[in-house]
Design a protein around this motif. Structure first.
Motif, PDB file in Angstrom:
ATOM      1  N   ASN A 106     -12.124   2.139   3.761  1.00  0.00           N
ATOM      2  CA  ASN A 106     -12.082   3.561   3.441  1.00  0.00           C
ATOM      3  C   ASN A 106     -10.908   3.904   2.530  1.00  0.00           C
ATOM      4  OD1 ASN A 106     -14.345   4.634   4.881  1.00  0.00           O
ATOM      5  ND2 ASN A 106     -13.255   4.102   6.754  1.00  0.00           N
ATOM      6  N   PHE A 107      -9.786   3.177   2.705  1.00  0.00           N
ATOM      7  CA  PHE A 107      -8.620   3.419   1.862  1.00  0.00           C
ATOM      8  C   PHE A 107      -8.965   3.127   0.403  1.00  0.00           C
ATOM      9  CE2 PHE A 107      -4.602   4.076   0.319  1.00  0.00           C
ATOM     10  CZ  PHE A 107      -3.849   2.953   0.007  1.00  0.00           C
ATOM     11  N   VAL A 129      -7.157  15.532  11.433  1.00  0.00           N
ATOM     12  CA  VAL A 129      -7.463  14.314  10.668  1.00  0.00           C
ATOM     13  C   VAL A 129      -6.699  13.133  11.246  1.00  0.00           C
ATOM     14  CG1 VAL A 129      -7.068  13.185   8.434  1.00  0.00           C
ATOM     15  CG2 VAL A 129      -8.094  15.456   8.502  1.00  0.00           C
ATOM     16  N   ALA A 130      -5.416  13.354  11.567  1.00  0.00           N
ATOM     17  CA  ALA A 130      -4.566  12.268  12.066  1.00  0.00           C
ATOM     18  C   ALA A 130      -5.121  11.675  13.357  1.00  0.00           C
ATOM     19  CB  ALA A 130      -3.146  12.782  12.268  1.00  0.00           C
ATOM     20  N   LYS A 131      -5.771  12.521  14.159  1.00  0.00           N
ATOM     21  CA  LYS A 131      -6.321  12.043  15.431  1.00  0.00           C
ATOM     22  C   LYS A 131      -7.506  11.114  15.223  1.00  0.00           C
ATOM     23  CE  LYS A 131      -6.122  16.079  18.140  1.00  0.00           C
ATOM     24  NZ  LYS A 131      -6.844  16.911  19.082  1.00  0.00           N
ATOM     25  N   GLU A 132      -8.250  11.341  14.121  1.00  0.00           N
ATOM     26  CA  GLU A 132      -9.539  10.662  13.961  1.00  0.00           C
ATOM     27  C   GLU A 132      -9.499   9.381  13.149  1.00  0.00           C
ATOM     28  OE1 GLU A 132     -11.424  13.096  16.420  1.00  0.00           O
ATOM     29  OE2 GLU A 132     -12.473  11.495  15.353  1.00  0.00           O
ATOM     30  N   ILE A 133      -8.517   9.258  12.235  1.00  0.00           N
ATOM     31  CA  ILE A 133      -8.493   8.065  11.385  1.00  0.00           C
ATOM     32  C   ILE A 133      -7.156   7.377  11.507  1.00  0.00           C
ATOM     33  CG2 ILE A 133     -10.168   9.010   9.765  1.00  0.00           C
ATOM     34  CD1 ILE A 133      -7.918   9.749   7.914  1.00  0.00           C
ATOM     35  N   GLU A 137       0.826  -1.217   0.000  1.00  0.00           N
ATOM     36  CA  GLU A 137       0.000   0.000   0.000  1.00  0.00           C
ATOM     37  C   GLU A 137       0.851   1.254   0.000  1.00  0.00           C
ATOM     38  OE1 GLU A 137      -0.563  -2.461   2.121  1.00  0.00           O
ATOM     39  OE2 GLU A 137      -2.653  -3.127   1.941  1.00  0.00           O
ATOM     40  N   SER A 138       1.973   1.241   0.723  1.00  0.00           N
ATOM     41  CA  SER A 138       2.802   2.453   0.808  1.00  0.00           C
ATOM     42  C   SER A 138       3.316   2.880  -0.553  1.00  0.00           C
ATOM     43  CB  SER A 138       3.996   2.202   1.735  1.00  0.00           C
ATOM     44  OG  SER A 138       3.533   1.945   3.028  1.00  0.00           O
ATOM     45  N   ALA A 139       3.668   1.862  -1.381  1.00  0.00           N
ATOM     46  CA  ALA A 139       4.175   2.202  -2.718  1.00  0.00           C
ATOM     47  C   ALA A 139       3.078   2.864  -3.536  1.00  0.00           C
ATOM     48  CB  ALA A 139       4.666   0.942  -3.410  1.00  0.00           C
ATOM     49  N   ILE A 140       1.842   2.329  -3.397  1.00  0.00           N
ATOM     50  CA  ILE A 140       0.713   2.908  -4.150  1.00  0.00           C
ATOM     51  C   ILE A 140       0.491   4.353  -3.718  1.00  0.00           C
ATOM     52  CG2 ILE A 140      -1.740   2.725  -4.671  1.00  0.00           C
ATOM     53  CD1 ILE A 140      -1.555  -0.269  -4.224  1.00  0.00           C
ATOM     54  N   ILE A 141       0.512   4.552  -2.390  1.00  0.00           N
ATOM     55  CA  ILE A 141       0.306   5.918  -1.892  1.00  0.00           C
ATOM     56  C   ILE A 141       1.429   6.831  -2.366  1.00  0.00           C
ATOM     57  CG2 ILE A 141       0.201   7.368   0.173  1.00  0.00           C
ATOM     58  CD1 ILE A 141      -1.061   5.005   1.638  1.00  0.00           C
ATOM     59  N   ALA A 142       2.684   6.306  -2.329  1.00  0.00           N
ATOM     60  CA  ALA A 142       3.825   7.143  -2.708  1.00  0.00           C
ATOM     61  C   ALA A 142       3.711   7.625  -4.149  1.00  0.00           C
ATOM     62  CB  ALA A 142       5.121   6.364  -2.502  1.00  0.00           C
ATOM     63  N   ILE A 143       3.176   6.789  -5.033  1.00  0.00           N
ATOM     64  CA  ILE A 143       3.025   7.226  -6.427  1.00  0.00           C
ATOM     65  C   ILE A 143       1.749   8.046  -6.580  1.00  0.00           C
ATOM     66  CG2 ILE A 143       2.744   6.527  -8.808  1.00  0.00           C
ATOM     67  CD1 ILE A 143       5.331   5.546  -8.127  1.00  0.00           C
ATOM     68  N   MET A 144       0.595   7.385  -6.377  1.00  0.00           N
ATOM     69  CA  MET A 144      -0.682   8.030  -6.697  1.00  0.00           C
ATOM     70  C   MET A 144      -0.939   9.272  -5.868  1.00  0.00           C
ATOM     71  SD  MET A 144      -1.486   6.482  -9.190  1.00  0.00           S
ATOM     72  CE  MET A 144      -3.039   6.263  -9.997  1.00  0.00           C
ATOM     73  N   ASP A 182      -3.666   2.885   6.452  1.00  0.00           N
ATOM     74  CA  ASP A 182      -3.295   3.366   5.118  1.00  0.00           C
ATOM     75  C   ASP A 182      -4.204   4.514   4.686  1.00  0.00           C
ATOM     76  OD1 ASP A 182      -2.725  -0.038   4.442  1.00  0.00           O
ATOM     77  OD2 ASP A 182      -1.176   1.518   4.543  1.00  0.00           O
ATOM     78  N   TYR A 183      -5.460   4.451   5.120  1.00  0.00           N
ATOM     79  CA  TYR A 183      -6.406   5.533   4.810  1.00  0.00           C
ATOM     80  C   TYR A 183      -5.847   6.842   5.321  1.00  0.00           C
ATOM     81  CZ  TYR A 183     -10.867   8.151   5.036  1.00  0.00           C
ATOM     82  OH  TYR A 183     -11.872   9.094   4.895  1.00  0.00           O
ATOM     83  N   LYS A 184      -5.338   6.833   6.564  1.00  0.00           N
ATOM     84  CA  LYS A 184      -4.774   8.044   7.165  1.00  0.00           C
ATOM     85  C   LYS A 184      -3.547   8.492   6.376  1.00  0.00           C
ATOM     86  CE  LYS A 184      -2.200   8.999  11.395  1.00  0.00           C
ATOM     87  NZ  LYS A 184      -2.213   8.704  12.845  1.00  0.00           N
ATOM     88  N   LYS A 185      -2.660   7.531   6.065  1.00  0.00           N
ATOM     89  CA  LYS A 185      -1.429   7.864   5.321  1.00  0.00           C
ATOM     90  C   LYS A 185      -1.778   8.547   4.010  1.00  0.00           C
ATOM     91  CE  LYS A 185       2.477   4.675   5.799  1.00  0.00           C
ATOM     92  NZ  LYS A 185       2.837   3.374   5.250  1.00  0.00           N
ATOM     93  N   PHE A 186      -2.774   7.969   3.311  1.00  0.00           N
ATOM     94  CA  PHE A 186      -3.141   8.487   1.995  1.00  0.00           C
ATOM     95  C   PHE A 186      -3.705   9.898   2.099  1.00  0.00           C
ATOM     96  CE2 PHE A 186      -4.007   8.788  -2.260  1.00  0.00           C
ATOM     97  CZ  PHE A 186      -5.347   8.781  -2.624  1.00  0.00           C
ATOM     98  N   LEU A 187      -4.651  10.114   3.019  1.00  0.00           N
ATOM     99  CA  LEU A 187      -5.251  11.444   3.135  1.00  0.00           C
ATOM    100  C   LEU A 187      -4.212  12.488   3.538  1.00  0.00           C
ATOM    101  CD1 LEU A 187      -8.881  11.261   4.552  1.00  0.00           C
ATOM    102  CD2 LEU A 187      -8.028  11.064   2.232  1.00  0.00           C
ATOM    103  N   LEU A 188      -3.313  12.106   4.461  1.00  0.00           N
ATOM    104  CA  LEU A 188      -2.292  13.064   4.872  1.00  0.00           C
ATOM    105  C   LEU A 188      -1.373  13.429   3.702  1.00  0.00           C
ATOM    106  CD1 LEU A 188      -1.336  11.863   8.471  1.00  0.00           C
ATOM    107  CD2 LEU A 188      -2.768  13.780   7.781  1.00  0.00           C
ATOM    108  N   THR A 189      -1.102  12.423   2.842  1.00  0.00           N
ATOM    109  CA  THR A 189      -0.295  12.705   1.647  1.00  0.00           C
ATOM    110  C   THR A 189      -1.008  13.720   0.764  1.00  0.00           C
ATOM    111  OG1 THR A 189       0.505  10.427   1.701  1.00  0.00           O
ATOM    112  CG2 THR A 189       0.921  11.681  -0.312  1.00  0.00           C
ATOM    113  N   LEU A 190      -2.320  13.495   0.543  1.00  0.00           N
ATOM    114  CA  LEU A 190      -3.081  14.430  -0.286  1.00  0.00           C
ATOM    115  C   LEU A 190      -3.136  15.805   0.351  1.00  0.00           C
ATOM    116  CD1 LEU A 190      -6.104  12.330  -1.638  1.00  0.00           C
ATOM    117  CD2 LEU A 190      -3.890  12.807  -2.703  1.00  0.00           C
ATOM    118  N   LEU A 191      -3.100  15.826   1.698  1.00  0.00           N
ATOM    119  CA  LEU A 191      -3.138  17.106   2.394  1.00  0.00           C
ATOM    120  C   LEU A 191      -1.802  17.832   2.341  1.00  0.00           C
ATOM    121  CD1 LEU A 191      -5.400  16.131   5.418  1.00  0.00           C
ATOM    122  CD2 LEU A 191      -5.696  18.150   3.978  1.00  0.00           C
ATOM    123  N   GLY A 192      -0.803  17.167   1.712  1.00  0.00           N
ATOM    124  CA  GLY A 192       0.464  17.848   1.504  1.00  0.00           C
ATOM    125  C   GLY A 192       1.498  17.564   2.574  1.00  0.00           C
ATOM    126  N   LYS A 193       1.181  16.610   3.456  1.00  0.00           N
ATOM    127  CA  LYS A 193       2.104  16.341   4.540  1.00  0.00           C
ATOM    128  C   LYS A 193       3.193  15.381   4.041  1.00  0.00           C
ATOM    129  CE  LYS A 193       2.147  15.576   9.424  1.00  0.00           C
ATOM    130  NZ  LYS A 193       1.647  16.265  10.529  1.00  0.00           N
TER     131      LYS A 193
END
Lengths: 314, 314
Positions: free
Chosen positions: B71-72, B294-298, B30-37, B301-312
């Motif tokens: 959710n991921f 967001v990090a507190k609530e979820i 999953e991490s590789a998918i998040i890292a690219i997409m 991998d779902y959290k990792k992905f959203l945080l990536t989209l949030l620019g973190k």
């Protein structure tokens, strides 16, 4: 030609749709002052005899009507050369300005154009008038027709052929019940009828039309009392019949000037779309060919122009 | 501004290879998918989909659907879709639950620009073989139906012209209608579904100037039924959609449990648009960074992905 025959020719040149420019030039153009006085004295529907002052003057109303006839060719040419989107946008705006007697044109445009053509007209409307067509229709129409008309001009129907037959059957039933209940709840206020007519795809509506006939034995538009709904159903389900009827009305003698304008509108807007089918339907309905009827009723350049448009594509 | 961090150059082929390695065989990286997409914009994602299909002869989306879950999976699925297609999917999901989720349809219809909404409607035709309006209309009734279908069908004039007299007249109409709750709801619908956004903002400002409080504040307290609640959403989306999204996020992240669908919807649809502006607003309002909330609530991998989209960056 004897003078009486020439008189008859000039009377013909000024009657019908458009004017016979050629006869006016070759005959009227060569008449001397006495012959023209004879013409005025013998054409009492155009000229008023002023007995006191011993001359004949034009009836102002007739001059205005003649102006429309001379300009019919120019209007046809301008409309024909316009981009179809601008054409529909301007026709819609004019219909709105003219008032309730012209709202049928709004229905015609909204229902006989394809989804993309209607969209194009809406874009052109933005560009020409700085408003959306739905905002103008909604704010200018206060009668009970408003809901239906706004919904129809806003439609962006699915254009594919996929139809859920069960849904079509059940919606035919819904329409049938709504029509039976017309006394208690007028159709024009029935949200379900508006929903079906304004959002469903055309293939779907044709299936509804078919199921309605099986259910009640009659065609849907025959059972609808409200004129707007009738026009809507005709335009959506049997457009060539609708156009044939409009043409027939426009080609009668001595029609209202707004109805006369339909001739140009229908021929110009359908020449590239379904004129062949309209000609066939017209022939079936009225037993005479459309080109022949136009040959009889229209005159001059206007007549030639219409016949050329109709002859395109066979 | 966008929160998405994406390189200006990428190789669709190399990305497709990395994704293939991440999904082939047992288990999923999953991490590789998040890292690219998580670091590719819409155009780049489509190129990757195409390259993946060309090289591996399968649809990347279908593969991802089968490899991920929960959710991921939902978030990644929506992320990979083209924006118009994504909105079509979100709309269709909302329609299945229209009684509670009508606000999603209102949001889509009101936040998007007129041309963007059109593209979504086309995408909906392609995917679901029906028009958006026809599905929504068939699942709602009464004033709520008229409002939502009207908002979806609108093709608003996109120019900057304002008619200040009209703004005053229509601000008064809105005031009367909302005060009485029963009178003239048709007029509220007409105004909100047909006027241009610029004109509406002028109307809302006029309302605030004349009556001392904003329309949306008034409705916040007084919205007693779904129709008025939907009106409230429409007004907030049209007037200031950044504030609207901040509120959505605030509601999603507070209290017991989290509305993951709502969270996913906002982050995925706005990451490439204006999520940064929404983040700033969020921080101003709540004194905590959106990523931290967001990090507190979820989790996972779902959290990792959203945080990536949030620019973190992590």
């Amino acid at each position: 030609m004897a003078f009486n025959q020439e008189l008859e020719a000039i009377t013909q040149a000024f009657s019908g749709h458009g004017v016979d420019e050629k006869s006016l030039t070759t005959i009227l153009g060569k008449w001397d002052p006495l012959e023209r006085e004879s013409y005025r004295k013998q054409t009492s529907n155009f000229f008023i005899e002023d007995h006191e002052r011993q001359f004949q003057r034009w009836n102002d109303h007739c001059v205005r009507l003649l102006k429309h006839e001379f300009v019919r060719f120019k209007n046809a040419v301008v409309l024909w050369s316009m981009h179809p989107w601008e054409r529909d946008a301007r026709l819609a705006k004019e219909a709105l300005k003219k008032g309730p007697s012209s709202y049928g044109v709004l229905i015609e445009i909204a229902c006989t154009r394809s989804s993309e053509e209607l969209l194009g007209a809406r874009k052109a409307y933005h560009s020409l008038f700085d408003h959306s067509i739905e905002e103008d229709v909604a704010s200018h129409i206060h009668s009970i027709d408003r809901k239906l008309l706004v919904a129809l001009v806003s439609a962006y129907r699915y254009e594919g052929s996929k139809v859920k037959d069960d849904t079509a059957k059940s919606e035919a039933k819904t329409l049938s019940n709504a029509i039976k209940n017309d006394e208690k709840k007028p159709i024009i206020e029935n949200d379900e009828v508006i929903r079906i007519l304004a959002t469903r795809s055309k293939p779907h509506l044709q299936a509804v039309y078919k199921h309605y006939k099986e259910l009640s034995g009659k065609n849907l538009e025959e059972d609808l009392n409200d004129l707007r709904f009738k026009e809507t159903v005709q335009c959506l389900c049997t457009p060539q019949v609708y156009f044939s009827k409009v043409l027939d009305e426009a080609l009668r003698i001595d029609v209202d000037k707004n109805i006369k304008k339909s001739l140009t509108r229908v021929i110009v807007t359908r020449a590239d779309i379904d004129m062949k089918e309209i000609k066939a339907e017209y022939n079936d309905l009225y037993g005479v060919s459309l080109p022949q009827k136009i040959e009889e009723t229209a005159k001059g350049n206007y007549k030639d122009f219409l016949l050329t448009l109709i002859a395109r594509g066979g | 501004m966008a929160t998405l961090v994406a390189p200006s150059n990428h190789s669709p082929k190399e990305d497709a290879d990395v994704l293939w390695k991440a999904v082939k065989g047992w288990g999923t990286d999953e991490s590789a998918i998040i890292a690219i997409m998580g670091h590719r914009n819409a155009a780049q994602r489509q190129q990757i989909r195409q390259a993946y299909h060309d090289i591996y002869q399968e649809d990347l989306i279908k593969r991802i659907e089968s490899e991920l879950s929960g959710n991921f999976e939902k978030a990644m699925y929506r992320w990979i879709l083209e924006p118009a297609d994504r909105y079509a999917v979100l709309a269709n999901v909302a329609i299945k639950n229209l009684n509670s989720d009508y606000h999603v349809i209102v949001e889509i219809a009101c936040v998007l620009k007129p041309e963007e909404l059109l593209v979504v409607r086309r995408a909906y035709h392609n995917r679901y073989k029906h028009s958006l309006e026809e599905h929504v209309a068939a699942h709602t009734s009464g004033y709520l139906r008229q409002l939502v279908v009207g908002l979806l069908s609108s093709f608003r004039y996109d120019g900057g012209e304002i008619n200040p007299i009209l703004a005053k007249i229509e601000a008064d109409i809105l005031h009367e209608a909302i005060k009485n709750k029963k009178g003239k709801l048709d007029e509220v619908i007409r105004i909100l579904t047909t006027r241009s956004k610029t004109q509406l903002k002028a109307t809302f400002n006029r309302y605030r100037d004349d009556y001392g409080y904003s329309l949306s504040k008034k409705l916040l307290n007084d919205a007693s039924d779904d129709f008025l609640k939907a009106v409230h959403v429409a007004i907030r989306c049209i007037d200031d959609h950044h504030k609207y999204y901040e509120k959505v996020l605030r509601n999603v992240l507070k209290g017991v449990g989290t509305d993951e669908d709502g969270l996913t919807r906002v982050v995925v649809t706005r990451a490439e648009k204006d999520l940064k502006d929404i983040k700033e607003l969020y921080y101003k309002r709540n004194s905590i960074h959106l990523e931290d909330a967001v990090a507190k609530e979820i989790s996972g991998d779902y959290k990792k992905f959203l945080l990536t989209l949030l620019g973190k960056e992590h």
